[in-house]
Write an enzyme that holds these catalytic residues in place. Structure first.
Site, PDB file in Angstrom:
ATOM      1  N   THR A  12       1.152   6.212  -5.064  1.00 42.82           N
ATOM      2  CA  THR A  12       1.265   4.832  -5.737  1.00 42.82           C
ATOM      3  C   THR A  12       2.408   4.198  -5.843  1.00 42.82           C
ATOM      4  OG1 THR A  12      -0.905   5.633  -6.813  1.00 42.82           O
ATOM      5  CG2 THR A  12       0.289   3.917  -7.785  1.00 42.82           C
ATOM      6  N   ASP A  56      -1.106   8.913   1.327  1.00 43.36           N
ATOM      7  CA  ASP A  56      -1.569   9.309   0.026  1.00 43.36           C
ATOM      8  C   ASP A  56      -1.311  10.776  -0.142  1.00 43.36           C
ATOM      9  OD1 ASP A  56      -4.153   7.783  -1.921  1.00 43.36           O
ATOM     10  OD2 ASP A  56      -3.840  10.060  -1.826  1.00 43.36           O
TER      11      ASP A  56
END
Ligand code: ASP
Length: 337
Positions: A12, A56
């Site tokens: 993120t 991710d």
């Protein structure tokens, strides 16, 4: 001036909002000083490296860890410290893996990330990166450990667990205090930081993933557990037990664990609790496990237990030696000499 390598792996933190579409997209780490201009004021040289494919962190695997350790090894002599930008979901697993894959670490490796992308106004990423780099480049206090910096606290990485997916206080270290706290000043707790080791730094680039984690729960069904434990090639089982290491005493369960151990599979007992430790024999419900040869994980986290087993199984042939090392404190992961 100290030289810090910032390695961007994904997660993120590396997102910025596209000015036109408003959508979040990965940013180019070379622009890090433009995104966080304050970094130019730090008294250190910052260089950056972005993995060929940023991920991710849900996609972290053994190959990723081996690549990351390889990058650190190649750059080890040229930098005074490393800051790894990583997704929060598996950050504790990666911190644990790095801690075991590098022996006699003499420089800080600090993982950080954020709950809100760098490109968002209220991001926690900016503070996390600035403080992580400041700590990694400190001239007086050198922390020769793999750490996680998050929400104003520096933790020993292999003691952490992600406990919150919403608030900035995302990590918890239930069995070891934080190593430093950031407020107006950065307060280091010197007595909690691993001393510098005299040995040569060694990088291990082999891990074994023939391991399964089984969480004990009420109404666990024999046929499912049996199927998992009968899988071909299985080398070790991490049993996440209740409280201080307790599991059912039903005959089928005890027989199955006994049979598993008799096949040479290591069974390692860690607690589901986020603080406290396994004390086998404390209750009747763990006494039998102990007498069968289940190994106590003491106060290790599941993340560290997995990393430790992955390394030991890959590097040691003898099961007795592996069992002995499992109960030895190798990298500050358990509270024991
Ligand atoms: N899914 C993201 C990751 O772990 C979440 C985060 O970075 O916080 O890569």
């Amino acid at each position: 001036m100290k030289k810090i390598l910032v390695i961007y792996t994904g997660g993120t933190i590396g997102m910025v909002q596209d000015n036109v579409t408003g959508a979040l997209r990965p940013f180019n780490l070379e622009q890090i000083c433009e995104v966080i201009p304050t970094l130019k004021k730090l008294d250190c040289i910052i260089e950056t490296l972005t993995l060929e494919t940023v991920i991710d962190s849900s996609n972290v695997n053994i190959d990723f860890w081996i690549r990351l350790v390889g990058i650190i090894e190649c750059n080890y002599d040229n930098y005074d410290g490393f800051v790894v930008l990583h997704g929060t979901d598996t950050m504790s697993y990666t911190a644990s893996a790095l801690s075991f894959m590098i022996e006699n670490l003499s420089k800080p490796i600090i993982l950080t990330g954020s709950q809100l992308p760098l490109g968002m106004i209220r991001t926690d990423g900016r503070e996390n990166i600035i403080s992580a780099i400041e700590i990694a480049s400190n001239n007086e206090v050198v922390i020769p450990e793999v750490c996680i910096f998050f929400d104003n606290k520096l933790y020993r990485g292999n003691r952490t667990t992600k406990i919150n997916s919403e608030y900035f206080e995302a990590f918890y270290s239930g069995n070891y205090p934080s190593l430093a706290k950031v407020g107006i000043n950065i307060t280091y707790k010197d007595h909690l930081i691993c001393p510098q080791s005299q040995g040569r730094t060694k990088f291990y680039k082999q891990l074994c993933d023939d391991i399964v984690i089984i969480k004990i729960h009420p109404a666990l069904k024999e046929k499912y557990l049996q199927a998992v434990l009968a899988a071909d090639g299985l080398r070790a089982v991490i049993l996440e037990t209740y409280g201080s290491g307790n599991a059912p005493t039903e005959k089928w369960f005890i027989d199955l664990i006994q049979h598993t151990i008799s096949k040479g599979i290591i069974v390692y007992n860690v607690t589901q609790c986020k603080a406290g430790k396994v004390v086998m024999g404390h209750y009747e419900t763990s006494r039998q496990l102990m007498s069968m040869g289940v190994i106590s994980g003491d106060d290790i986290t599941t993340e560290a237990a997995l990393a430790k087993l992955m390394l030991l199984i890959a590097t040691e042939r003898d099961n007795e030696k592996i069992k002995q090392l499992l109960t030895t404190n190798l990298r500050g992961e358990i509270t024991k000499q």
